[in-house]
Each structure stands twice: as C-alpha cells, then as structure tokens.
Motif scaffolding. Sequence first.
Motif, PDB file in Angstrom:
ATOM      1  N   GLY A  43       0.982  -1.188   0.002  1.00 20.55           N
ATOM      2  CA  GLY A  43      -0.124  -0.201  -0.043  1.00 20.55           C
ATOM      3  C   GLY A  43       0.694   1.243  -0.031  1.00 20.55           C
ATOM      4  O   GLY A  43       2.068   1.191   0.000  1.00 20.55           O
ATOM      5  N   SER A  44       0.186   2.286   0.124  1.00 18.94           N
ATOM      6  CA  SER A  44       0.803   3.674   0.116  1.00 18.94           C
ATOM      7  C   SER A  44       1.933   4.123   1.368  1.00 18.94           C
ATOM      8  O   SER A  44       2.712   4.808   0.740  1.00 18.94           O
ATOM      9  CB  SER A  44      -0.092   4.853   0.003  1.00 18.94           C
ATOM     10  OG  SER A  44      -1.000   4.770   1.107  1.00 18.94           O
ATOM     11  N   SER A  45       1.753   3.370   2.174  1.00 21.81           N
ATOM     12  CA  SER A  45       2.280   3.464   3.507  1.00 21.81           C
ATOM     13  C   SER A  45       3.613   2.624   3.455  1.00 21.81           C
ATOM     14  O   SER A  45       4.510   2.717   4.213  1.00 21.81           O
ATOM     15  CB  SER A  45       1.696   3.421   4.833  1.00 21.81           C
ATOM     16  OG  SER A  45       1.359   2.021   5.282  1.00 21.81           O
ATOM     17  N   GLY A  46       3.943   1.773   2.326  1.00 21.79           N
ATOM     18  CA  GLY A  46       4.805   0.607   2.443  1.00 21.79           C
ATOM     19  C   GLY A  46       4.701  -0.550   2.792  1.00 21.79           C
ATOM     20  O   GLY A  46       5.236  -1.545   2.855  1.00 21.79           O
ATOM     21  N   GLY A  47       3.356  -0.842   3.610  1.00 24.91           N
ATOM     22  CA  GLY A  47       2.944  -2.046   4.205  1.00 24.91           C
ATOM     23  C   GLY A  47       2.273  -2.965   3.156  1.00 24.91           C
ATOM     24  O   GLY A  47       1.598  -2.303   2.497  1.00 24.91           O
ATOM     25  N   LEU A  48       2.202  -4.313   3.803  1.00 23.18           N
ATOM     26  CA  LEU A  48       1.510  -5.297   3.024  1.00 23.18           C
ATOM     27  C   LEU A  48       0.046  -4.941   2.820  1.00 23.18           C
ATOM     28  O   LEU A  48      -0.389  -4.558   4.226  1.00 23.18           O
ATOM     29  CB  LEU A  48       1.885  -6.786   3.275  1.00 23.18           C
ATOM     30  CG  LEU A  48       3.120  -6.946   2.519  1.00 23.18           C
ATOM     31  CD1 LEU A  48       3.601  -8.363   3.350  1.00 23.18           C
ATOM     32  CD2 LEU A  48       2.975  -7.589   1.345  1.00 23.18           C
ATOM     33  N   VAL A  49      -0.860  -5.149   2.042  1.00 24.95           N
ATOM     34  CA  VAL A  49      -2.390  -4.889   1.978  1.00 24.95           C
ATOM     35  C   VAL A  49      -2.765  -6.390   2.377  1.00 24.95           C
ATOM     36  O   VAL A  49      -2.689  -7.378   1.570  1.00 24.95           O
ATOM     37  CB  VAL A  49      -2.742  -4.469   0.838  1.00 24.95           C
ATOM     38  CG1 VAL A  49      -4.289  -4.217   0.858  1.00 24.95           C
ATOM     39  CG2 VAL A  49      -2.002  -3.053   0.537  1.00 24.95           C
ATOM     40  N   THR A  50      -3.755  -6.259   3.343  1.00 25.41           N
ATOM     41  CA  THR A  50      -4.464  -7.499   3.747  1.00 25.41           C
ATOM     42  C   THR A  50      -5.962  -7.303   3.962  1.00 25.41           C
ATOM     43  O   THR A  50      -6.428  -6.016   3.914  1.00 25.41           O
ATOM     44  CB  THR A  50      -3.864  -8.313   5.258  1.00 25.41           C
ATOM     45  OG1 THR A  50      -4.469  -7.293   6.387  1.00 25.41           O
ATOM     46  CG2 THR A  50      -2.497  -8.132   4.892  1.00 25.41           C
TER      47      THR A  50
END
Length: 460
Positions: free
Chosen positions: A266-273
Amino acid sequence: MAAAERLVVIGGDAAGMSAASQARRLKGPDELEIVAFERGHFTSYSACGIPYWVGGAVQDRDDLIARTPEEHRARNISLRVRTEVTAIDVAGGRVRSRDLESGAESWTGFDKLVVATGARPVRPALPGIDAPGVHGVQTLDDGQALIDTLERTKGRHAVVVGAGYIGVEMAEALVGRGYEVTVLNRGEQPMSTLDPDMGRLVHDAMNGMGITTVSGAEVTKILTGDDGRVRAVATDGETYPADVVVLGIGVEPETALAREAGLPVGSSGGLVTDLSMRVAGHENIWAGGDCVEVLDLVSGRRRHIALGTHANKHGQVIGSNVGGGYATFPGVVGTAVSKVCDLEIARTGLREKDARAEGLRFVTATIESTSRAGYYPGASPMTVKMTAERRTGRLLGVQIVGREGAGKRVDIAAVALTARMTVEQMTALDLGYAPPFSPVWDPVLVAARKAVTAVRKGGA
C-alpha cells in the motif's frame, strides 16, 4: 491418510510465532507441518522492552523473551534460526532460504505462507552512517550490539537522532547509563505523533531532565575519528560530540522480499491484507505485524503502525484462520503510550494535521489537571488535549502529557474512539473515583466537558 499440509512462517517474533503457535493449538502435526524461519538468534521477544534493557531497568535479556526456539520446537514447530528467507516463489509455492552461518541455500515448499518480516530502522544515506558506534535498535541482536558498544566506550557523550517514541525512550536509556545526551530532531517539536503545542511540553520536560533537545536540526553527516569510529554528528549549523549515536528516526515496513514476489503493497509501504489478515489477492498467504498496513477506524484510511500489541493480535487472527477457525482484525485507533524518565506521553486518534488532511472541521480543548485529588499526597500535573468534530461532537483524538498516572488514561479515549462516542457522551462515563486515583472529575472528563462547550460555540 492424506499428507499434512505445510505452513511456512517468515519471521520469528510476535506476529509470526503467535500465528504458528495458534495454528498448532488448532491442528496437530499430523494435519499441519509448521516451518518457521528467523534470521536473528532470538524468537518471541519484546522489542518494546529493549530500551529498558539497554537502560538497566530490565537486568537480563532473557526476561524479554516470551518463548525460546527450544520451547517452540517442543511444540512441534520446526524453527530455523539464523536462517534468512531470500525469495518467495508465489507461483511455485516455495521459499528460498540461506543459512547465515554456513551460507548454504535451499528451497522449502509451502501450502500456506505467513509473512511476518517486521520493520527496519530508518537509516538515512548520510556520510559516516555505517561507522562503528552508530546503532539502530529494532531487534534483540541490535540491543545487544548497542550494550556491547556502551560497555566498551570510554567517552560519555551520546547523540540520539530523532525524537519519536524510539528516540525519547533511548534518550532515557542512555541517561540511565550515565551519558550526557543530546537529541537532534529535525521537526518543530519532539514526538511528531503529538500536536506541536503538546510536543513543546515534552521538549521543555526533557531539557529540564538534563537532556539537550534540539529541534529543527537536520543531520548532514556522521563524523569519524582516525580509528574510523564515530566522534561527532554534524547538522547544517552545529557539530555535536558523540561517542555513540543511536538512530531513533522511526521504522519502515520490511517488505522488500514481498515486493520482489509481487505481493501488494500500500501507500504507506506495508502489505495490504483483508480483515482476516490474508494478503489481498492471495488465498493461501497471510501477513501480519510491522510489515502490514492497518485500517485506521477514525479516519477510515490505511496506515502503517508498528506496535507489538497489533502484531500479537495479527498473529492470533492468522493462526486461527490457518488452523481452520475464523477471526478478524477490525483495525486500530492509533493508541500509543511512552515515557522519558518520569514524563508520560500518550496519544490516540487524530492530530490536528490529520483531521485537516481528512477535510474535517474540528474544535480542540486543552486542560491542566492532576493525577489524584489535589489534596492527596503525590498528585502530579498533567495536560490533556482533546479534538472533536465541530458539528457532531464526535471524538477525534486525545493527547496526554504528564507525570505518574497520566499515560494510561489514554485508554479511556481509545475505548471512546472505538465506540464512536461524542464528547458529550464521554462526560457521562462512570469512571472509578477515589482521591488516591483521580480528582472527582477525571482529567479526561474535564477535557471532554471543555470540548462540549467548544462544540456548542461552533469552534474557531
């Protein structure tokens, strides 16, 4: 009899091993084989406790370890420490790993995969950043390396770069070690998770403790001596002597491995779950902990928030779903609490800048009160700031700075935010009262009353 499925877990700390342990509770080894990889030496430990170990409040490193590799193995989890996963082959259902001691590489197949790679300390590309004596602190191995440096170092000057949670906690740890501490912060005030007016309270309190706190200080380079070790930190206008440097700039989700495998980020750099912590678009891959984004229940947006509380909950959710049960993680309101020496700092919900970014019109109310009845011995001052939506009075956020008894009061606001309460509804909360614990009107409720008045007046 059908062969057991194999679950592979990447990451041996809170989220990864909570997932593995919960899955094992639900399915035995005949049904589910579990293989976990951890590149460090330790598993299932409290990273949040590292500053207190470094500072000496926690005496033994092992006190921070909830479950050792041997204990996990005794529960039929094949745990491989000092082994780093270097590639994820999503289509082939396998991961490549490297033994960090021998260098040997191998592939391990999976039916189900959990990505719990955590976060890494932000390490800006500055001259001298990799010099001996410069430390980021994220893992127990990092903490041990810092302690080793502190015990070898003869000088007593320490510089902390950054004044967020990690920065202020490490400043306290270094003070506890007898160091003369300077905190360099490029922001307007320390604790950027607070509004600047509340951050100013932290700034003044830290300076009062003998910690030199410099705001608006952009670090440009790390200076080294003839021996190659750090000797100073330079900003645009000043140079600060340093026998040790700790980077407290924050962390970023460790998602390079996932990115290379084509998993969604995602936009914050974290994986999208999704709510079950399953990676978006991948039926048999889950992710949790500091490498994922979470839903902010106040703003409705997805954010990266690195906290052990979330990681353990993610792991429980993942393990339940992998093991054939059902669980979800609905989101967070952004609650965090910290301290520097005897100053407690807490926040939950939105800051003013967050509310503006969401297009919300809001009012704020700031009050000063005490932790106990004013006449009761030990009453200490605290400042509470509350933000509410201008038209509806819905609570948007609370920040608290004070001494003993201040920090955990933020939990009242966290519950109110989760319940989407208005500040007027909060004023009727039936909170516990006795003079040793609070004034007749708890400081959070005093702030709520003032916020109600601001809402009725229409705000500024």
